[in-house]
Design a protein around this motif. Structure first.
Motif, mmCIF file in Angstrom:
data_model
loop_
_atom_site.group_PDB
_atom_site.id
_atom_site.type_symbol
_atom_site.label_atom_id
_atom_site.label_comp_id
_atom_site.label_asym_id
_atom_site.label_seq_id
_atom_site.Cartn_x
_atom_site.Cartn_y
_atom_site.Cartn_z
ATOM 1 N N THR A 236 0.847 -1.184 0.000
ATOM 2 C CA THR A 236 0.000 0.000 0.000
ATOM 3 C C THR A 236 0.883 1.234 0.000
ATOM 4 O O THR A 236 1.986 1.221 0.553
ATOM 5 C CB THR A 236 -0.912 0.021 1.241
ATOM 6 O OG1 THR A 236 -0.111 -0.201 2.405
ATOM 7 C CG2 THR A 236 -1.967 -1.056 1.155
ATOM 8 N N GLU A 318 1.208 21.310 0.164
ATOM 9 C CA GLU A 318 1.230 19.836 0.108
ATOM 10 C C GLU A 318 -0.176 19.293 -0.076
ATOM 11 O O GLU A 318 -1.143 19.864 0.426
ATOM 12 C CB GLU A 318 1.810 19.281 1.414
ATOM 13 C CG GLU A 318 1.782 17.752 1.454
ATOM 14 C CD GLU A 318 2.329 17.146 2.744
ATOM 15 O OE1 GLU A 318 3.427 17.528 3.169
ATOM 16 O OE2 GLU A 318 1.635 16.292 3.305
ATOM 17 N N ASN A 379 -3.449 -4.755 7.932
ATOM 18 C CA ASN A 379 -2.179 -4.060 7.748
ATOM 19 C C ASN A 379 -1.080 -4.816 8.494
ATOM 20 O O ASN A 379 -1.120 -4.943 9.712
ATOM 21 C CB ASN A 379 -2.310 -2.629 8.269
ATOM 22 C CG ASN A 379 -1.014 -1.845 8.149
ATOM 23 O OD1 ASN A 379 0.002 -2.368 7.689
ATOM 24 N ND2 ASN A 379 -1.049 -0.595 8.567
ATOM 25 N N LYS A 502 3.034 2.165 9.446
ATOM 26 C CA LYS A 502 3.576 2.163 8.094
ATOM 27 C C LYS A 502 4.967 2.757 8.155
ATOM 28 O O LYS A 502 5.321 3.396 9.146
ATOM 29 C CB LYS A 502 2.701 3.035 7.196
ATOM 30 C CG LYS A 502 2.637 4.493 7.700
ATOM 31 C CD LYS A 502 1.585 5.306 6.994
ATOM 32 C CE LYS A 502 1.255 6.630 7.505
ATOM 33 N NZ LYS A 502 1.774 7.450 8.429
HETATM 34 P P1 ADP Z 1 1.709 13.129 7.916
HETATM 35 O O1 ADP Z 1 1.959 14.438 7.200
HETATM 36 O O2 ADP Z 1 1.279 13.265 9.288
HETATM 37 O O3 ADP Z 1 2.782 12.134 7.722
HETATM 38 P P2 ADP Z 1 -0.458 12.711 6.047
HETATM 39 O O4 ADP Z 1 -1.866 12.552 6.476
HETATM 40 O O5 ADP Z 1 -0.058 13.948 5.325
HETATM 41 O O6 ADP Z 1 0.431 12.458 7.320
HETATM 42 O O7 ADP Z 1 -0.047 11.514 5.144
HETATM 43 C C1 ADP Z 1 -0.037 10.230 5.589
HETATM 44 C C2 ADP Z 1 -0.172 9.358 4.370
HETATM 45 O O8 ADP Z 1 0.029 7.996 4.759
HETATM 46 C C3 ADP Z 1 -1.560 9.403 3.748
HETATM 47 O O9 ADP Z 1 -1.444 9.418 2.352
HETATM 48 C C4 ADP Z 1 -2.164 8.108 4.247
HETATM 49 O O10 ADP Z 1 -3.197 7.621 3.425
HETATM 50 C C5 ADP Z 1 -0.954 7.208 4.192
HETATM 51 N N1 ADP Z 1 -1.128 5.929 4.933
HETATM 52 C C6 ADP Z 1 -1.792 5.698 6.077
HETATM 53 N N2 ADP Z 1 -1.794 4.373 6.369
HETATM 54 C C7 ADP Z 1 -1.090 3.744 5.389
HETATM 55 C C8 ADP Z 1 -0.749 2.386 5.090
HETATM 56 N N3 ADP Z 1 -1.116 1.397 5.880
HETATM 57 N N4 ADP Z 1 -0.039 2.152 3.979
HETATM 58 C C9 ADP Z 1 0.337 3.145 3.176
HETATM 59 N N5 ADP Z 1 0.055 4.426 3.389
HETATM 60 C C10 ADP Z 1 -0.658 4.740 4.472
#
Ligand code: ADP
Ligand code: MG
Length: 757
Positions: A236, A318, A379, A502
């Protein structure tokens, strides 16, 4: 300021913010996003509607097995998608693919076809619209002008694009109410070699699915003869995309931005990002107009954009989607970049995806959030409440650690480019050394296992909630709810950080396609999962499946062997560079060096063994990367030299002549009156000479680069060692002149105008 700059600033100020109409119902109420989400996508649901049941079942099977489609099914899908697309204004179709240029490629063909009927009256030609299954499945663009790294000689320049059935077709609106049907495709040579980013990405997702299912089915055994519990594992991906948005008319006055995507000269304004007042600030209205218009189009394309905000540097922003299966997420990231550029253009703005468009303020990255998930949606990197006894999680976790330990150098190569080179290791960007950040809790989990002692200090319910209003002092916030807290804190300085459930590969550049770094990450983890599985098999001996003690023993073994890549401290500090060297971690400073990792048997054997690259694909990719690097630098150097010689120096000459005139006039009154102008002129003279010398030096570096010969590796090395420093030197002098020259004469917009418009 000079006239062109003034005109474009005025134009910007007087221009109203563009408005578009968001979808509305007949009664004027808004249509909810969820209702039009994906309306421009030809979904599986629509394929199901178009096909008889057995044909659809076989399509699904072919899609999962990634085999070719049979002709009858392809014809039926082609027919259905053509009608669907034409009803939405499509006049053309295109295979949409990802050559190794860093962007996407497309060549449109009309549905229009001429049909001949031969009757007794001779030939009758009728116009019809048609689209066959074979046109859907395969096209043959002339491949000779795409980079191939010598893999195709011109006499066998054939390349094929083949529909990637795992990514749905979609339409993109064009001008005049027409649109184009896009068919996501892979791009391969006549011999089946990957010429693109997608083919290898798909191979890597298959490899990781296979290795991971094997491990999962070993530790979570099923009765003999029964179906394996986990039949598929997905990677993912969620890509946080950073970018700058600047005024387009000012942009068009900067040849460096236009030709290279970054400013090659320019000083920071007195106020830039020191106040931290841009990050998460209110989004400027012109930017908001662009963001939401882009989102509208992306929602229709089925791209689940979730988040938008201001970033740290002025004019930096962003957006991030909800994560998806990796190859779809890659397509969606490329679409996002495409749509943002297009919409920014309509709004008279320019989006900059370059990793370092402005020296001295933060650059842009593309944080790749990455994990693995089973076909039941679990996950695999979810630590759950008790990670210390979640052996599946721990085995997957140590596999990732082992992957970085083994192939950190290759990961470094996967994010190397001339543009990312300016970002890495500066201004809040991760360093060139690839290490892993796990956070306090997981570090303690691993330490306790390694030391064979109980885990301390982490009673989970407590750390998972932050309570407000517990003490007398907190009375005022007692009304706030308790909130839950992630299992990890954050470390912005790590190139590869565990963030809750992740990993976040943060060294990835904002401009590059996420495909290659994710391919490399998948490959490294696929191989590492095999090592962990093999160790488990060895540990469990002839037992049918491993016991918990076996699992712990293997986890322990890999905790011990991967310690060097774990780093919780400040990745920006000089102390880390010294420490990393002691630990034997590679610190690969330049891109040409990084690309060499592709040919290092340590990595290339892994990639070829897993069938993700052939040896010749690797060689060709290595050459393409070196060549692109050399060409990037060549374009930058010639752009800079032309800009300095034809714009900056003449502007300074003009200013000098105005000073000289003033001096001679003033001298006519009294020599003493001319001294201020004289000293301004004299201050300029040595710097002008210095700049002329720097331009000569730059030109001669470019000239010598041509003499290196027709060898991309030597050219890249030369460019890195000589052209790059010559540019830096010329810039330093030009930046001095920017300050000394009267603003009125300065030909191109300053940072202060570009970053605060
Ligand atoms: P941050 O800026 O706090 O790191 P964001 O919300 O900007 O967080 O981005 C986090 C990203 O990680 C999002 O695109 C979200 O969908 C993604 N994400 C969350 N869980 C997973 C997962 N299990 N695998 C891949 N991506 C993930
Ligand atoms: Mg993030």
């Amino acid at each position: 300021a000079n006239q062109a700059r003034v005109a474009s600033l005025q134009d910007n100020i007087n221009r109203p913010t563009r408005t578009i109409s968001y979808p509305k119902r007949a009664d004027g109420k808004p249509v909810y996003t969820s209702e039009f989400f994906g309306e421009n996508v030809f979904s599986l649901h629509q394929i199901a509607k178009a096909l008889p049941k057995p044909a659809y079942a076989s399509f699904l099977k072919q899609m999962r097995g990634r085999q070719a489609l049979d002709k009858a099914t392809a014809d039926a899908i082609a027919h259905a998608v053509r009608i669907w697309a034409m009803d939405r204004g499509a006049t053309h179709f295109t295979h949409w693919f990802q050559p190794q240029t860093g962007s996407t490629a497309e060549k449109h063909d009309a549905f229009l076809t001429l049909k001949s009927n031969f009757t007794s009256n001779g030939e009758e030609v009728t116009a019809i619209d048609a689209f066959s299954g074979s046109q859907l499945l395969q096209a043959e663009p002339d491949a000779s002008s795409f980079p191939s790294g010598g893999m195709r000689t011109t006499f066998e320049a054939r390349g094929y694009t083949v529909w990637d059935t795992t990514s749905p077709m979609f339409i993109q609106e064009g001008p005049h109410g027409t649109s184009v049907l896009y068919i996501p495709s892979v791009f391969i040579s006549y011999n089946g070699d990957a010429l693109d980013e997608k083919t290898v990405l798909l191979r890597s997702t298959s490899a990781i699915a296979k290795s991971c299912s094997e491990l999962l089915n070993l530790i979570d055994p099923v009765p003999v003869g029964a179906q394996p519990k986990v039949s598929h594992v997905y990677t993912t991906l969620g890509t946080e995309q950073e970018y700058f948005l600047i005024d387009r008319s000012l942009y068009s006055l900067r040849p460096d931005l236009k030709h290279t995507g970054r400013t090659l000269i320019g000083n920071l304004p007195p106020k830039h990002q020191q106040m931290d007042d841009h990050y998460f600030g209110r989004v400027p209205s012109k930017v908001m107009a662009t963001m939401s218009e882009a989102e509208l189009e992306l929602f229709r394309l089925g791209v689940p954009i979730k988040t938008r905000h201001n970033e740290v540097a002025p004019q930096q922003f962003e957006c991030a989607p909800i994560f998806e299966e990796a190859s779809l997420a890659v397509d969606h990231n490329l679409l996002t970049m495409d749509v943002l550029s297009k919409v920014a253009h309509k709004n008279k703005l320019k989006v900059l995806f370059h990793e370092k468009p402005f020296k001295g303020v933060n650059g842009s990255g593309k944080h790749c959030n990455w994990s693995m998930s089973t076909d039941r949606g679990e996950n695999l990197l979810d630590p759950t409440v008790k990670p210390e006894t979640n052996y599946r999680f721990l085995l997957v976790l140590v596999s990732v650690l082992h992957a970085v330990q083994q192939h950190g150098g290759l990961m470094r190569a996967s994010i190397a480019s001339s543009s990312n080179e300016h970002r890495l290791g500066a201004c809040e960007a991760p360093p060139m050394i690839v290490s892993v950040f796990l956070g306090e809790h997981l570090t303690e989990v691993l330490n306790s296992i390694e030391e064979g002692r109980p885990i301390k200090n982490f009673s989970v319910p407590e750390i998972q909630t932050i309570k407000f209003g517990g003490t007398a002092l907190d009375v005022k916030v007692a009304s706030l709810p308790s909130i839950s807290r992630d299992l990890t804190d954050r470390n912005r300085t790590s190139p590869f950080a565990f963030t809750g459930n992740k990993f976040e590969f943060r060294a990835v550049g904002s401009k590059q396609s996420p495909a290659f770094p994710v391919t490399i990450l998948n490959a490294a983890v696929a191989s590492s999962l095999q090592d962990v599985t093999a160790a488990l098999r060895e540990q469990m001996g002839d037992k049918p499946y491993p016991s918990d003690a076996d699992k712990v023993a293997v986890i322990k073994k890999f905790i011990a062997s991967t310690k060097a890549v774990r780093f919780e401290g400040d990745g920006y500090s000089d102390a880390w560079i010294v420490e990393a060297e002691k630990r034997g971690l590679p610190n690969i400073k330049t891109s040409p060096e990084a690309f060499e990792q592709l040919l290092n048997p340590l990595h290339s054997d892994m990639l070829t063994k897993l069938g993700i690259f052939t040896a010749s694909e690797l060689q060709s990719r290595h050459l393409i990367l070196q060549e692109r690097y050399a060409k990037d630098l060549l374009v930058e150097a010639t752009t800079l030299s032309t800009l300095l010689a034809s714009q900056v120096l003449p502007a300074v000459f003009e200013y000098r002549s105005s000073l000289a005139q003033a001096i001679s006039l003033l001298k006519g009154i009294d020599a003493e009156d001319a001294t201020p102008e004289l000293s301004a002129l004299r201050a300029l003279t040595p710097v002008v000479k210095e700049l002329q010398a720097a331009v000569d030096n730059l030109n001669s570096a470019v000239h010598k680069m041509h003499e290196v010969g027709d060898d991309p590796v030597a050219e890249a090395k030369y460019a890195c060692a000589h052209v790059q420093p010559a540019m830096t030197e010329a810039r330093a002098v030009a930046d001095k002149l920017e300050v000394l020259t009267a603003d009125k004469y300065y030909p191109i917009p300053h940072y202060s105008e570009l970053l605060w418009f």
